[in-house]
Design an enzyme around this catalytic site. Structure first.
Site, short mmCIF file in Angstrom:
data_model
loop_
_atom_site.label_atom_id
_atom_site.label_comp_id
_atom_site.label_asym_id
_atom_site.label_seq_id
_atom_site.Cartn_x
_atom_site.Cartn_y
_atom_site.Cartn_z
N LYS A 106 0.87 -1.18 0.00
CA LYS A 106 0.00 0.00 0.00
C LYS A 106 0.91 1.22 0.00
O LYS A 106 2.11 1.10 0.20
CB LYS A 106 -0.92 0.01 1.22
CG LYS A 106 -0.19 -0.30 2.53
CD LYS A 106 -1.12 -0.37 3.72
CE LYS A 106 -1.89 -1.66 3.88
NZ LYS A 106 -3.30 -1.60 3.56
N THR A 132 -8.85 -1.27 0.03
CA THR A 132 -9.41 -2.15 -1.01
C THR A 132 -8.43 -3.29 -1.26
O THR A 132 -8.83 -4.36 -1.72
CB THR A 132 -9.67 -1.39 -2.33
OG1 THR A 132 -8.55 -0.55 -2.60
CG2 THR A 132 -10.93 -0.55 -2.22
N LYS A 183 -8.78 -7.50 -2.09
CA LYS A 183 -8.09 -8.27 -3.12
C LYS A 183 -7.37 -9.47 -2.52
O LYS A 183 -7.36 -10.57 -3.08
CB LYS A 183 -7.09 -7.37 -3.87
CG LYS A 183 -7.77 -6.30 -4.70
CD LYS A 183 -6.84 -5.16 -5.09
CE LYS A 183 -7.67 -3.92 -5.39
NZ LYS A 183 -6.91 -2.67 -5.31
C1 26V Z 1 -5.68 13.59 -1.64
C2 26V Z 1 -4.77 14.48 -2.12
C3 26V Z 1 -4.54 15.72 -1.39
C4 26V Z 1 -3.88 16.73 -2.25
C5 26V Z 1 -2.70 16.18 -2.95
C6 26V Z 1 -3.08 15.07 -3.86
C7 26V Z 1 -4.07 14.17 -3.29
C8 26V Z 1 -4.34 12.99 -3.95
C9 26V Z 1 -5.26 12.13 -3.46
C10 26V Z 1 -5.92 12.41 -2.31
C11 26V Z 1 -6.96 11.47 -1.88
C12 26V Z 1 -6.66 10.75 -0.65
C13 26V Z 1 -7.81 9.92 -0.36
C14 26V Z 1 -7.61 8.47 -0.68
O1 26V Z 1 -6.90 8.04 -1.57
N1 26V Z 1 -8.31 7.70 0.07
C15 26V Z 1 -8.31 6.25 -0.04
O2 26V Z 1 -9.46 5.92 -0.80
C16 26V Z 1 -9.61 4.52 -0.93
C17 26V Z 1 -10.80 4.31 -1.83
O3 26V Z 1 -11.96 4.72 -1.19
C18 26V Z 1 -9.79 3.89 0.44
O4 26V Z 1 -9.91 2.51 0.28
C19 26V Z 1 -8.61 4.21 1.33
O5 26V Z 1 -8.86 3.73 2.63
C20 26V Z 1 -8.40 5.71 1.37
O6 26V Z 1 -7.21 6.03 2.08
#
Ligand code: 26V
Length: 807
Positions: free
Chosen positions: A544, A652, A656
């Site tokens: 991860k 997720t 898997k």
């Molecule tokens: C946030 C940010 C903040 C600004 C910079 C770039 C960036 C890129 C992505 C994110 C999103 C973070 C949220 C994320 O990836 N959450 C994950 O989402 C999965 C699908 O729902 C979940 O299984 C994970 O537990 C969760 O950490």
């Protein structure tokens, strides 16, 4: 079995592509040319399916979901599409005639790594299921020229290399120059009235073209495709002829470069917002092009913009596309002349939002000055949305400043994208039962009090056809033999496998399949990295993104303890085991990189000590990505899901692993809670604090030295960190773990350590009983249907998007 007719057509098609695009016959073609020619023939089939899909859409006038997401971690396309189209054997036999192995062609394709981790892979799994289930869907994202960086480990340290994916990946993209749109940035606006309408004039702004590229996504067994439309930025005036004639070549290209930079690279960060102007531009670029596209389509199909909410569901996947709210308002008012109230009514019946994290650092806010400067009209609309909202809230809660402030879309000179998303959406969901519950109590507490009916849960899911059928052919064959093939289209059928939980023959077959998959993975790792691991040892896996909350470090503490035990007594009764890690760290996240370094140094140290290596081995997979995961999941036995309770929204990867028969060793966090509920306490290894215990301890004050002082084992582990591995001390990490307050380990590794090791010992004991462990594995496979993306998509379609299936 390959059918002769189909094989002949495929052969003809491939040869035509080879001749037309590369001027070669099969015997003279390079593998790369063959891969491309083969892919082009598959794209042709998908385009034909897409044509049929469009015709059906026209006939049936159905509602469609538009899934907006900054990330789609699609991985490879060739293999998936051949599987989904049911053409694997046909293509294999054609390629055999050319003496080419289809599996080798698969390896020619780069991963489309247009995402960081879970968020992006979830989006890709959802596109798959939407197509398979016949739901009309379109995804929107950016055509990044560079995907997530390629990770190289140099002397234990992560270095980042550009991910150049287009040369091999572009065959899957169909350029749509007929659908180019324009997006405006910067400048200033003035407003006037004309025929009773407010007209906004733009001055000194920069117009950038959005050029769409379509990636078609097939769904197993279905005849429809989903389109993922990726926007590329380019300058309107690509070339400044005047500067060029004057010999200023750099200036001649300047405008073009300024524009193209918007879609140059994916931000390699999923943990904190940095308030980068370029990222804001990326977000608006995605949103503006996509919303214009949606509205154009709608007007073409239905003429009347007022029916938008009945025909389009727009999904804001995490807050990154949240500017679609003011953008939609802008177009409805400025271009289509609706009044504010009518426009707002349409918006709020059309958009829905999924939250994917409660980590404060990842909750996006944008500086008001920046927004004003880059997007003056959008900023103005946000102010007005908030003004009206605040007036309503004031009427409801006069004088309750604290509550009103929490609801406000703006605070501390920043626009809060999560609040904007919740306020504008008709439905808001979290991604696991626990997470959906937590958001109601924490980050969205005031919104939940205001509009409780908005909040719901949709637990994540995975594309089971990719992650089981395609990735694990041996297990798939066993399932087909025992329970038939129904599980392929209906994952809940996997439950039927449970009748074999006491069938020794089946349990032994499961063990043999796992062993063969371990051999495959070990071979792959050796081929790619020259690292040898022994498939006879237990494969205990944590893969991860690297982040402190995911606690790779806690796993390392356990490994160091085992190491210490073996140093003291090489004959200690320890089951031979291999710890496999795969993780990328955000390039600026120093601590995360130190953890990667630590893992690599422990691996190096152990490789120099054969007496330890016989029982304990550690391997770090370089550049962990979707295609590596496809080989690793089927080979895993223990799935480490050990985040601090309350922090991992869902996970997720855990699903898997489960569907491939690995047993979860984890905390009561994210979807682990539901996995535990499905398999029962006997078929999972749970340890650690609950979310409530975590909150209580944090409130009381986490005192790491307390645990250190009370455990001889922990003291030895920390001492060993200081002493180091393979000649390198990890003092920094020791300090990180021990400091209380300030830069202390907020994720409280030491507090969960003791119980973690205790449960490790229980797990080890169970593992020694082969049949008992295989039974656990079987139960995990049988209960995994609940975590199929098909189930998630049915939930979204029914409860949030209100979609009907295409007939
Ligand atoms: C946030 C940010 C903040 C600004 C910079 C770039 C960036 C890129 C992505 C994110 C999103 C973070 C949220 C994320 O990836 N959450 C994950 O989402 C999965 C699908 O729902 C979940 O299984 C994970 O537990 C969760 O950490």
């Amino acid at each position: 079995m390959a059918s002769k007719n189909s094989v002949n057509i495929i052969k003809q098609n491939i040869e035509e592509k080879l001749s037309r695009y590369f001027g070669v016959v099969p015997a003279d073609a390079t593998q790369d040319q063959l891969y491309k020619a083969v892919s082009m023939t598959v794209v042709d089939m998908l385009l034909e399916q897409k044509r049929q899909f469009n015709a059906k859409m026209k006939e049936q006038n159905l509602k469609r979901v538009y899934y907006l997401c900054m990330e789609f971690l699609v991985g490879r396309s060739l293999k998936t599409n051949l599987y989904n189209l049911g053409l694997v054997e046909d293509y294999r036999s054609v390629l055999n005639e050319y003496n080419v192995d289809l599996n080798e062609l698969y390896e020619m394709e780069p991963d489309a790594g247009l995402g960081n981790g879970g968020l992006g892979r979830l989006a890709a799994c959802f596109m798959d299921s939407l197509a398979a289930l016949n739901y009309p869907a379109m995804g929107f994202s950016l055509r990044y020229e560079y995907g997530l960086f390629k990770q190289k480990i140099v002397d234990g340290w992560q270095t980042e290399m550009p991910d150049v994916w287009l040369p091999g990946g572009e065959v899957w993209l169909t350029p749509r120059s007929d659908r180019v749109l324009k997006v405006r940035f910067g400048g200033w606006i003035s407003q006037r009235e004309e025929n009773g309408h407010l007209v906004t004039d733009y001055h000194d702004d920069t117009v950038i073209e959005a050029m769409p590229y379509d990636l078609l996504i097939s769904g197993g067994g279905s005849k429809i495709v989903s389109t993922l439309r990726l926007w590329k930025a380019r300058s309107v005036n690509t070339f400044d002829m005047k500067s060029f004639s004057q010999g200023d070549y750099t200036k001649a290209m300047e405008k073009n470069n300024d524009a193209e930079v918007i879609t140059k690279v994916l931000y390699p960060s999923d943990d904190h917002t940095q308030g980068k102007t370029l990222r804001l531009k990326q977000q608006y670029f995605l949103v503006s092009a996509s919303i214009q596209n949606i509205i154009n389509d709608h007007l073409k199909r239905f003429k009347d913009i007022r029916t938008l909410p009945e025909k389009a569901a727009i999904h804001i996947n995490d807050t990154h596309p949240a500017l679609c709210v003011p953008e939609l308002m802008r177009i409805l008012m400025d271009d289509l002349y609706l009044g504010w109230d009518e426009a707002w009514d349409i918006v709020t019946r059309t958009v829905a939002y999924t939250n994917h994290t409660v980590m404060a650092e990842a909750l996006e806010t944008w500086n008001e000055d920046l927004l004003h400067r880059i997007l003056p009209r959008i900023y103005q609309i946000i102010l007005e949305i908030n003004r009206r909202f605040m007036a309503d809230v004031w009427n409801l809660y006069p004088g309750q400043w604290e509550r009103i402030n929490k609801l406000s879309l703006i605070g501390d000179n920043h626009v809060r994208m999560a609040n904007l998303s919740v306020h504008a959406s008709h439905t808001v969901n979290g991604v696991s039962a626990l997470h959906s519950d937590i958001i109601k109590r924490s980050i969205f507490k005031e919104f939940h009090t205001l509009t409780p009916e908005k909040f719901t849960n949709v637990t994540n899911g995975i594309a089971h056809r990719r992650w089981l059928h395609q990735s694990n052919p041996r297990l798939s064959a066993l399932l087909d033999e025992t329970i038939g093939h129904g599980w392929y289209s209906d994952a809940s059928d996997l439950k039927k496998f449970r009748v074999y939980e006491n069938d020794e023959k089946v349990l032994n077959e499961l063990a043999e399949i796992k062993y063969q998959n371990k051999v495959d993975f070990a071979n792959r790792l050796y081929k790619k990295q020259g690292v040898l691991i022994d498939p006879k040892t237990r494969f205990d896996v944590q893969v991860k993104r690297l982040h402190a909350y995911k606690r790779q470090l806690l796993n390392v503490l356990k490994i160091i303890n085992l190491y210490n035990i073996l140093v003291e007594n090489p004959n200690a009764d320890i089951t031979p085991q291999t710890y496999i890690f795969g993780a990328k760290a955000a390039p600026g996240y120093y601590h995360a990189k130190e953890v990667i370094e630590l893992i690599n140094y422990i691996a190096k140290d152990i490789s120099m000590h054969p007496e330890i290596k016989a029982k304990l081995n550690v391997a770090f997979i370089e550049d962990y990505c979707v295609s590596t995961a496809e080989c690793l999941m089927p080979a895993s036995e223990i799935s480490e899901q050990i985040s601090l309770a309350g922090k991992e929204a869902s996970g997720t990867g855990n699903m898997k692993f489960m569907i491939n028969g690995a047993v979860t060793f984890g905390t009561m966090d994210g979807a682990n809670v539901e996995i535990c509920d499905s398999v029962g306490n006997d078929n999972i290894f749970i340890f650690g604090m609950s979310t409530k215990e975590v909150d209580d301890l944090w409130a009381r004050g986490y005192n790491s030295t307390y645990y250190y002082n009370n455990s001889m084992e922990l003291r030895k582990i920390i001492d060993r960190l200081k002493k180091g591995f393979a000649g390198k001390s990890f003092e920094n990490i020791a300090t990180y773990l021990l400091t209380s307050g300030g830069i202390a380990d907020q994720y409280m590794c030491l507090a969960d350590y003791e119980n973690y090791f205790e449960v490790y010992k229980q797990m080890d004991k169970v593992y020694k009983n082969k049949l008992q462990f295989q039974k656990m594995s079987l139960v995990n496979i049988s209960e995994a249907g609940r975590f199929a993306a098909d189930r998630s998509i049915e939930d979204y379609a029914r409860d949030i998007w209100h979609l009907k299936k295409l007939k």
